[in-house]
Design a protein around this motif. Structure first.
Motif, PDB file in Angstrom:
ATOM      1  N   ARG A 114      -1.350   9.200  -2.216  1.00  0.00           N
ATOM      2  CA  ARG A 114      -0.952   7.809  -2.405  1.00  0.00           C
ATOM      3  C   ARG A 114      -1.979   6.858  -1.786  1.00  0.00           C
ATOM      4  O   ARG A 114      -2.475   7.102  -0.685  1.00  0.00           O
ATOM      5  CB  ARG A 114       0.399   7.540  -1.764  1.00  0.00           C
ATOM      6  N   ASN A 119      -0.173   3.591  -5.915  1.00  0.00           N
ATOM      7  CA  ASN A 119      -0.679   4.444  -6.985  1.00  0.00           C
ATOM      8  C   ASN A 119      -1.325   5.689  -6.385  1.00  0.00           C
ATOM      9  O   ASN A 119      -1.267   5.910  -5.176  1.00  0.00           O
ATOM     10  CB  ASN A 119      -1.673   3.675  -7.863  1.00  0.00           C
ATOM     11  N   TRP A 120      -1.983   6.485  -7.241  1.00  0.00           N
ATOM     12  CA  TRP A 120      -2.565   7.738  -6.787  1.00  0.00           C
ATOM     13  C   TRP A 120      -4.084   7.649  -6.701  1.00  0.00           C
ATOM     14  O   TRP A 120      -4.714   6.884  -7.414  1.00  0.00           O
ATOM     15  CB  TRP A 120      -2.213   8.886  -7.737  1.00  0.00           C
ATOM     16  N   ASN A 152      -6.509   4.437  -7.689  1.00  0.00           N
ATOM     17  CA  ASN A 152      -5.615   3.515  -8.395  1.00  0.00           C
ATOM     18  C   ASN A 152      -5.180   4.073  -9.749  1.00  0.00           C
ATOM     19  O   ASN A 152      -5.220   3.384 -10.772  1.00  0.00           O
ATOM     20  CB  ASN A 152      -6.283   2.144  -8.577  1.00  0.00           C
ATOM     21  N   SER A 154      -2.147   5.479 -12.033  1.00  0.00           N
ATOM     22  CA  SER A 154      -0.684   5.356 -12.078  1.00  0.00           C
ATOM     23  C   SER A 154      -0.001   6.688 -12.393  1.00  0.00           C
ATOM     24  O   SER A 154       1.119   6.943 -11.948  1.00  0.00           O
ATOM     25  CB  SER A 154      -0.276   4.312 -13.124  1.00  0.00           C
ATOM     26  N   ASN A 206      -3.677   9.467 -16.105  1.00  0.00           N
ATOM     27  CA  ASN A 206      -3.301   8.350 -16.985  1.00  0.00           C
ATOM     28  C   ASN A 206      -3.351   8.750 -18.466  1.00  0.00           C
ATOM     29  O   ASN A 206      -3.822   7.990 -19.316  1.00  0.00           O
ATOM     30  CB  ASN A 206      -4.206   7.140 -16.749  1.00  0.00           C
TER      31      ASN A 206
END
Length: 229
Positions: A114, A119-120, A152, A154, A206
């Motif tokens: 995180r 976000n990841w 960043n 998602s 993503n």
């Protein structure tokens, strides 16, 4: 004939000219300072992007050298397995190359973490296998190399393609087998418990897939350590 009269600048006109010149010089200095700061900022961003691209390329090369590494899960009972642990949040594997040294094998791990925005980020860590042989699953390794590859993100998760376990794979190559089995995708894959290594690792970023393939040679490799295959 009339005489030509030459008119000199007055003191006020000279002061006005000096003020205007000073304003022009100040504006030029501010513009140059802004340009310099903007250039340094953009150059820093470009250097960081180039460094990230370089590291990502090296990491991709390492993943292409992933191989099934046999280890003891129990030295006393001489139980064998494969050094691979895959979860939805990441995996740990062995490669015959490393980012730090192309000719030195390493245990590496790719996992999600995180960031401050919730976000990841995709993180790569490795521990060089130099000066010793990896024989056991509980060996403490020095993961002293860490890089953030992407930030960043998602959506970021991992899945693993392979046989359910060693027995299923062995049955498929047995001449007496009458049941059809096929490899599957799993959200978790423990090479020690399944006694087999996955054939592929998929990283979903993503919606885009990063696919890492591994030779389906677990049975043959395990055969070099035991005759019970």
């Amino acid at each position: 004939m009339g005489q030509t009269t030459q008119r000199a600048f007055t003191l006020i006109e000279t002061l006005i000219a000096m003020v205007l010149l000073s304003l022009l010089m100040l504006g030029g200095a501010l513009a140059y300072d802004y340009f310099t700061q903007n250039w340094q900022r953009n150059k820093g961003n470009m250097d960081a992007a180039m460094e990230r691209h370089h590291i990502t390329t090296l990491v991709q090369r390492v993943t292409q050298h992933t191989y099934p590494k046999v280890v003891f899960k129990n030295m006393q009972m001489e139980q064998l397995g494969f050094y691979f642990l895959g979860r939805e949040e990441g995996f740990t594997a062995v490669a015959s190359a490393s980012v730090q040294s192309p000719n030195v094998p390493a245990v590496y791990r790719l996992f999600r973490e995180r960031n401050e925005d919730g976000n990841w980020r995709l993180v790569y860590e490795e521990a060089l296998l130099s000066g010793f042989v990896l024989k056991e699953t509980d060996r403490v390794l020095p993961f002293n190399f860490r890089r953030v590859l992407y930030d960043n993100i998602s959506e970021l998760n991992f899945s693993y393609f392979g046989w359910e376990n060693y027995d299923v794979r062995r049955d498929m190559i047995s001449a007496e087998n009458t049941v059809e089995h096929v490899p599957e995708w799993f959200s978790e894959y423990d090479g020690v418990q399944r006694v087999i290594h996955p054939m592929a690792i998929r990283i979903n970023l993503n919606g885009m897939s990063w696919l890492i393939t591994v030779s389906d040679a677990s049975i043959d490799i395990l055969g070099g350590y035991t005759t019970d295959v």
